[in-house]
Design a protein around this motif. Structure first.
Motif, short mmCIF file in Angstrom:
data_model
loop_
_atom_site.label_atom_id
_atom_site.label_comp_id
_atom_site.label_asym_id
_atom_site.label_seq_id
_atom_site.Cartn_x
_atom_site.Cartn_y
_atom_site.Cartn_z
N UNK A 32 8.89 -7.55 -7.96
CA UNK A 32 7.44 -7.77 -8.38
C UNK A 32 6.90 -6.36 -8.78
N UNK A 33 6.99 -5.50 -7.57
CA UNK A 33 6.62 -4.31 -7.56
C UNK A 33 6.99 -3.22 -8.59
N UNK A 39 4.91 -1.90 -15.78
CA UNK A 39 3.60 -2.38 -16.61
C UNK A 39 2.47 -1.33 -16.52
N UNK A 40 2.38 -0.89 -15.65
CA UNK A 40 1.52 0.39 -15.12
C UNK A 40 1.62 1.63 -16.39
N UNK A 41 3.02 2.11 -16.29
CA UNK A 41 3.32 3.02 -17.19
C UNK A 41 3.16 2.60 -18.51
N UNK A 72 -1.87 -4.97 -6.29
CA UNK A 72 -1.18 -3.83 -6.08
C UNK A 72 -1.93 -2.31 -6.32
N UNK A 73 -2.51 -1.95 -7.44
CA UNK A 73 -2.98 -0.77 -7.72
C UNK A 73 -4.57 -0.65 -7.44
N UNK A 76 -8.16 -3.26 -12.01
CA UNK A 76 -7.68 -4.09 -13.22
C UNK A 76 -7.01 -3.18 -14.17
N UNK A 77 -6.21 -3.69 -14.80
CA UNK A 77 -5.21 -2.88 -15.75
C UNK A 77 -6.22 -2.17 -16.91
N UNK A 78 -7.23 -2.95 -17.24
CA UNK A 78 -8.05 -2.22 -18.48
C UNK A 78 -8.78 -0.86 -17.74
#
Length: 83
Positions: A32-33, A39-41, A72-73, A76-78
């Motif tokens: 998952x990590x 996905x972050x990339x 994790x980060x 949020x992704x946005x």
């Protein structure tokens, strides 16, 4: 996977213990990590849409992806896409 485990002469539980000792995560947590880092990339560097990045790394639910991404980060992704 069973054939790999057996060729390593380890039971599944023994493999899990050894894996966790080395990575400090279960095999599923580790995968998952890795997926979330990919996905972050995609989102932060390649400017891929959030939904497309989620689907590319194997999530079927963008909301589930966003929750796990934030866990994790810490954002949020946005927020990663903007920064």
């Amino acid at each position: 996977m069973l054939s790999s485990v057996h060729s390593a002469n380890m039971s599944p539980s023994s493999l899990h213990q050894h894996f966790k000792a080395v990575t400090n995560a279960s095999p599923l947590q580790y995968i998952k990590t890795i997926r979330l880092h990919h996905a972050h990339q995609l989102v932060a560097v390649q400017q891929t849409s959030i939904s497309q990045a989620a689907y590319q790394v194997g999530y079927q639910s963008v909301s589930q992806f966003s929750r796990e991404y934030k866990r994790l980060f810490g954002q949020i992704p946005s927020e990663a896409k903007a920064g």
